[in-house]
Design a protein around this motif. Structure first.
Motif, PDB file in Angstrom:
ATOM      1  N   MET A 242       0.829  -1.200   0.000  1.00 25.44           N
ATOM      2  CA  MET A 242       0.000   0.000   0.000  1.00 25.44           C
ATOM      3  C   MET A 242       0.867   1.255   0.000  1.00 25.44           C
ATOM      4  N   ARG A 243       0.348   2.307  -0.577  1.00 24.64           N
ATOM      5  CA  ARG A 243       1.019   3.611  -0.525  1.00 24.64           C
ATOM      6  C   ARG A 243       0.365   4.390   0.610  1.00 24.64           C
ATOM      7  N   ILE A 244       1.144   4.660   1.654  1.00 24.64           N
ATOM      8  CA  ILE A 244       0.605   5.216   2.898  1.00 24.64           C
ATOM      9  C   ILE A 244       1.237   6.576   3.190  1.00 24.64           C
ATOM     10  N   LEU A 245       0.395   7.532   3.586  1.00 28.51           N
ATOM     11  CA  LEU A 245       0.874   8.826   4.056  1.00 28.51           C
ATOM     12  C   LEU A 245       0.766   8.855   5.571  1.00 28.51           C
ATOM     13  N   LEU A 246       1.893   9.063   6.241  1.00 29.55           N
ATOM     14  CA  LEU A 246       1.937   9.179   7.690  1.00 29.55           C
ATOM     15  C   LEU A 246       2.051  10.656   8.059  1.00 29.55           C
ATOM     16  N   ILE A 247       1.050  11.177   8.762  1.00 26.58           N
ATOM     17  CA  ILE A 247       1.085  12.572   9.212  1.00 26.58           C
ATOM     18  C   ILE A 247       1.313  12.546  10.719  1.00 26.58           C
ATOM     19  N   GLU A 248       2.545  12.798  11.119  1.00 29.16           N
ATOM     20  CA  GLU A 248       2.973  12.617  12.509  1.00 29.16           C
ATOM     21  C   GLU A 248       4.099  13.600  12.819  1.00 29.16           C
ATOM     22  N   ASP A 249       3.941  14.370  13.911  1.00 32.77           N
ATOM     23  CA  ASP A 249       4.946  15.386  14.231  1.00 32.77           C
ATOM     24  C   ASP A 249       6.037  14.884  15.170  1.00 32.77           C
ATOM     25  N   GLU A 250       5.872  13.716  15.766  1.00 38.13           N
ATOM     26  CA  GLU A 250       6.922  13.147  16.613  1.00 38.13           C
ATOM     27  C   GLU A 250       7.936  12.454  15.702  1.00 38.13           C
ATOM     28  N   ALA A 251       9.094  13.086  15.520  1.00 36.60           N
ATOM     29  CA  ALA A 251      10.055  12.629  14.523  1.00 36.60           C
ATOM     30  C   ALA A 251      10.522  11.194  14.761  1.00 36.60           C
ATOM     31  N   LYS A 252      10.843  10.845  16.007  1.00 39.03           N
ATOM     32  CA  LYS A 252      11.341   9.499  16.292  1.00 39.03           C
ATOM     33  C   LYS A 252      10.289   8.442  15.994  1.00 39.03           C
TER      34      LYS A 252
ATOM     35  N   ILE B 103      -1.659  18.023   3.777  1.00 42.77           N
ATOM     36  CA  ILE B 103      -2.618  18.440   2.754  1.00 42.77           C
ATOM     37  C   ILE B 103      -1.921  18.578   1.399  1.00 42.77           C
ATOM     38  N   ALA B 104      -0.719  19.159   1.412  1.00 40.56           N
ATOM     39  CA  ALA B 104       0.029  19.342   0.164  1.00 40.56           C
ATOM     40  C   ALA B 104       0.318  18.002  -0.499  1.00 40.56           C
ATOM     41  N   GLN B 105       0.709  17.012   0.304  1.00 37.16           N
ATOM     42  CA  GLN B 105       1.059  15.707  -0.270  1.00 37.16           C
ATOM     43  C   GLN B 105      -0.172  14.952  -0.754  1.00 37.16           C
ATOM     44  N   VAL B 106      -1.241  15.005   0.020  1.00 37.05           N
ATOM     45  CA  VAL B 106      -2.412  14.207  -0.343  1.00 37.05           C
ATOM     46  C   VAL B 106      -3.159  14.797  -1.530  1.00 37.05           C
ATOM     47  N   THR B 107      -2.971  16.088  -1.781  1.00 38.04           N
ATOM     48  CA  THR B 107      -3.587  16.681  -2.970  1.00 38.04           C
ATOM     49  C   THR B 107      -2.717  16.504  -4.214  1.00 38.04           C
ATOM     50  N   ALA B 108      -1.435  16.229  -4.002  1.00 33.59           N
ATOM     51  CA  ALA B 108      -0.516  16.062  -5.131  1.00 33.59           C
ATOM     52  C   ALA B 108      -0.354  14.609  -5.549  1.00 33.59           C
ATOM     53  N   GLU B 109      -0.577  13.682  -4.627  1.00 33.97           N
ATOM     54  CA  GLU B 109      -0.365  12.266  -4.903  1.00 33.97           C
ATOM     55  C   GLU B 109      -1.568  11.446  -4.434  1.00 33.97           C
ATOM     56  N   LYS B 110      -1.668  10.235  -4.954  1.00 34.05           N
ATOM     57  CA  LYS B 110      -2.747   9.344  -4.549  1.00 34.05           C
ATOM     58  C   LYS B 110      -2.219   8.337  -3.533  1.00 34.05           C
ATOM     59  N   PHE B 111      -2.885   8.240  -2.385  1.00 28.82           N
ATOM     60  CA  PHE B 111      -2.505   7.297  -1.341  1.00 28.82           C
ATOM     61  C   PHE B 111      -3.642   6.301  -1.108  1.00 28.82           C
ATOM     62  N   ASP B 112      -3.267   5.117  -0.619  1.00 24.64           N
ATOM     63  CA  ASP B 112      -4.256   4.103  -0.280  1.00 24.64           C
ATOM     64  C   ASP B 112      -4.748   4.247   1.156  1.00 24.64           C
ATOM     65  N   LEU B 113      -3.936   4.910   1.994  1.00 23.43           N
ATOM     66  CA  LEU B 113      -4.267   5.037   3.416  1.00 23.43           C
ATOM     67  C   LEU B 113      -3.521   6.224   4.005  1.00 23.43           C
ATOM     68  N   ILE B 114      -4.171   6.899   4.977  1.00 28.58           N
ATOM     69  CA  ILE B 114      -3.528   7.969   5.730  1.00 28.58           C
ATOM     70  C   ILE B 114      -3.511   7.568   7.206  1.00 28.58           C
ATOM     71  N   LEU B 115      -2.314   7.570   7.812  1.00 28.29           N
ATOM     72  CA  LEU B 115      -2.170   7.404   9.251  1.00 28.29           C
ATOM     73  C   LEU B 115      -2.044   8.798   9.842  1.00 28.29           C
ATOM     74  N   LEU B 116      -3.001   9.179  10.662  1.00 26.51           N
ATOM     75  CA  LEU B 116      -3.132  10.589  11.056  1.00 26.51           C
ATOM     76  C   LEU B 116      -3.079  10.779  12.569  1.00 26.51           C
ATOM     77  N   ASP B 117      -2.091  11.539  13.019  1.00 27.14           N
ATOM     78  CA  ASP B 117      -2.014  11.947  14.423  1.00 27.14           C
ATOM     79  C   ASP B 117      -3.044  13.042  14.667  1.00 27.14           C
ATOM     80  N   ILE B 118      -3.530  13.150  15.880  1.00 26.71           N
ATOM     81  CA  ILE B 118      -4.534  14.180  16.189  1.00 26.71           C
ATOM     82  C   ILE B 118      -3.876  15.469  16.657  1.00 26.71           C
TER      83      ILE B 118
END
Length: 227
Positions: free
Chosen positions: A1-11, A37-52
């Motif tokens: 799968m092509r996954i976008l991880l949106i997470e601010d904790e670098a480690k 937002i920039a990445q998900v509008t520019a590319e197609k992903f199968d899943l987004i892992l999203l931190d709150i």
């Protein structure tokens, strides 16, 4: 799968990225909502892992924005906010799952597999043009059956060129999409990477695949086959 991880904790982002890539997934990382937002509008992903708890916008509002923009990519929330009210809110907003931090990595992979079974994946895994082949899952490149070792940047540049077959890609576009920065006229970093890429892809072959269009950028021409 092509996954976008949106997470601010670098480690944590590095750990999740490395672990999921070993499991055969392709992972892109954004450290805040703006980058996501920039990445998900520019590319197609199968899943987004999203931190709150993101630094510029909370994940709930980001999901609302994605859905209002008709981006229906499945979302799994990953958050230390473990109260039932947060889980319920996330699911009610349209997330397909909610993983509480800290989480067991095997459990995360199992939840991702569940999303894959439910929604499938239309992600292309193989790019081929003439005798050049790029496996996006295994991250392997070969030409005429011979394996070619590429650096991470070289691989990304080649993938960008192949996905834009027959269209010149400017230095500015390469730096923006690969390095995520604006092009610096005073640097030759693109020329250096392109020289190395050409050396590996074309030097041993009569047919040169990578072309330079003066004033326009770099180009691979031909008929691209996707599988």
């Amino acid at each position: 799968m092509r996954i976008l991880l949106i997470e601010d904790e670098a480690k944590l982002a590095v750990l999740v990225k490395n672990g999921l890539e070993k499991a055969g997934h392709s992972i892109s990382v954004a450290s805040n909502a703006f980058e996501g937002i920039a990445q998900v509008t520019a590319e197609k992903f199968d899943l987004i892992l999203l931190d709150i708890m993101l630094p510029d916008k909370n994940g709930f509002d980001l999901l609302k924005e994605l859905r209002s923009s008709e981006i229906d990519t499945p979302v799994i929330f990953m958050s230390a906010l473990a109260e039932s009210e947060h889980v319920i809110k996330g699911l009610d907003l349209g997330a397909v799952d909610y993983v509480k931090k800290p989480f067991d990595f095997e459990e995360l992979k199992a939840r991702i597999r569940n999303v894959q079974r439910k929604f499938g994946s239309d992600r292309v895994s193989l790019l081929r043009i003439e005798d050049l082949e790029m496996d996006l899952i295994k991250r392997e490149v070969s030409r005429a059956g011979d394996s070619i070792e590429l650096s991470k940047r070289e691989f990304s540049i080649l993938e960008l060129l192949l996905n834009n077959t027959n269209r010149p890609i400017s230095k500015a576009e390469i730096t923006e999409k690969i390095w995520k920065i604006n092009f610096d006229m005073g640097t030759n970093v693109i020329e250096v990477h392109m020289h190395q890429l050409r050396k590996k892809i074309d030097q041993a072959f009569d047919r040169k695949l990578i072309e330079t269009k003066v004033g326009e950028g770099y180009l691979i021409a031909g008929e691209l086959i996707k599988n």
